[in-house]
Enzyme design. Structure first.
Site, short mmCIF file in Angstrom:
data_model
loop_
_atom_site.label_atom_id
_atom_site.label_comp_id
_atom_site.label_asym_id
_atom_site.label_seq_id
_atom_site.Cartn_x
_atom_site.Cartn_y
_atom_site.Cartn_z
N ASP A 153 50.69 38.97 108.76
CA ASP A 153 51.57 38.97 109.92
C ASP A 153 52.95 39.44 109.49
OD1 ASP A 153 52.58 38.48 112.59
OD2 ASP A 153 50.95 37.02 112.81
N HIS A 165 44.86 42.69 123.41
CA HIS A 165 45.29 42.54 124.80
C HIS A 165 46.81 42.72 124.94
CE1 HIS A 165 46.07 38.37 123.41
NE2 HIS A 165 47.00 38.36 124.34
#
Length: 348
Positions: A259, A307
């Protein structure tokens, strides 16, 4: 009636009390598929019944007025109302603690009470299960504050963004950009503030524990054990809640969480001591080639990543993996999707 009766029986079997608004009630259901499926059946029936009873006008009005609930919840988070008292307090005491004038505080809290957040007796305020959770659980506060402070303002400007930038696939052409007066994408903007970035990461950890987003479902519906001794890379894995769960349940697996630097900075502190050798972190921007440490990985997991991105950028994310994929490596995508027509309740 049959589902509610079954729900009560299942709660008893799991040594849980009947549902209640009292602070002593259970905060969430245990990871029982039968219990959660029964809960879903009941909630779908309630939703359908409410829509039918309200009629189309009533249903549309009810949906349109939901923003009022978010106003009060945002105020509770912003002024730290829930954590301003332990068991019981007067409006005056809460007002003094929060720095919010008493008449305004009363209106906010009484509106919250219509949603079973706080309760009042003889002008004294006590907690319900929901307000107690906000009071004591930092992750729940992070989730509620993130929705109110980041997601809700962005949602309110989404139509404006669609009109300003029709057909755009650029991540900075969003309701969030308009709401926050920024020209950079959501995650870049959050990354400017360590506080906002941490709140988002904590909120995502809270989201992981919710029904429908449970890590247990991810563990159940993929044959992790078949990998044997290998490495799983959780791309965009935040503070590592999935990596921890995978490592706990499959001792032969090593999990690497990727991340942004400001996100993974807090990751190691979240890892149980017995897993520190098998759950590690690396800073990475997933639009670039992955670091050398993951280039022999067996599985690259993308959980609720795509998404957030248009097709153009989703393709770019996947292409960035090419040089990191060994022969036989898998890409696993777990994300939100619309069900097939008529898969939801009959009214839909």
């Amino acid at each position: 009636m049959a589902s509610t009766a079954k729900f009560e029986v299942l709660l008893t079997l799991h040594n849980l009390p009947p549902p209640s608004f009292e602070p002593s009630t259970f905060a969430k259901l245990p990871p029982s598929e039968e219990l959660q499926q029964t809960q879903t059946t009941i909630l779908e029936a309630i939703s359908e019944l409410q829509a039918l009873v309200l009629g189309p006008i009533g249903m549309l009005r009810s949906n349109a007025l939901m923003y009022i609930d978010l106003i009060s919840l945002q105020a509770v988070c912003h002024f730290k109302i829930a954590e301003s008292f332990a068991e019981e307090a007067s409006y005056t005491q809460i007002s003094d603690k929060c720095g919010l004038d008493e008449p305004t505080l009363r209106r906010i809290m009484r509106q919250c009470m219509t949603n079973y957040i706080f309760k009042e007796h003889d002008n004294m305020i006590t907690h319900t299960a929901a307000s107690k959770l906000l009071s004591e659980n930092p992750m729940m506060r992070a989730w509620a504050a993130m929705i109110c402070e980041e997601s809700w303002p962005a949602a309110a400007r989404t139509v404006d963004a669609l009109e300003r930038w029709p057909k755009s696939q650029e991540p900075e052409h969003t309701g969030f950009a308009l709401a926050k007066n920024t020209s950079v994408p959501f995650f870049v903007e959050l990354g400017k503030s360590a506080t906002r970035a941490k709140r988002f990461a904590d909120a995502m950890s809270m989201f992981e524990s919710g029904h429908g987003s449970a890590i247990s479902a991810l563990l159940k519906h993929y044959p992790w054990g078949a990998i044997g001794k290998g490495t799983v890379v959780d791309v965009g894995g935040s503070h590592g809640s999935r990596g921890i769960a995978i490592a706990e349940n499959f001792p032969s697996l090593h999990c690497i969480v990727l991340d942004l630097p400001e996100v993974v900075a807090d990751g190691p502190s979240k890892i149980p001591s017995d897993l520190k050798s098998r759950v590690t972190f690396a800073a990475h921007d997933f639009f670039t080639e992955p670091p050398e440490v993951v280039k022999a990985a067996d599985v690259f997991l993308f959980c609720r990543i795509f998404h957030n991105w248009s097709d153009k950028y989703s393709i770019k994310i996947l292409r960035s993996l090419i040089l990191a994929l060994k022969y036989g490596a898998r890409i696993l995508i777990s994300d939100i999707c619309l069900p097939e027509p008529h898969a939801l309740p009959s009214a839909l």
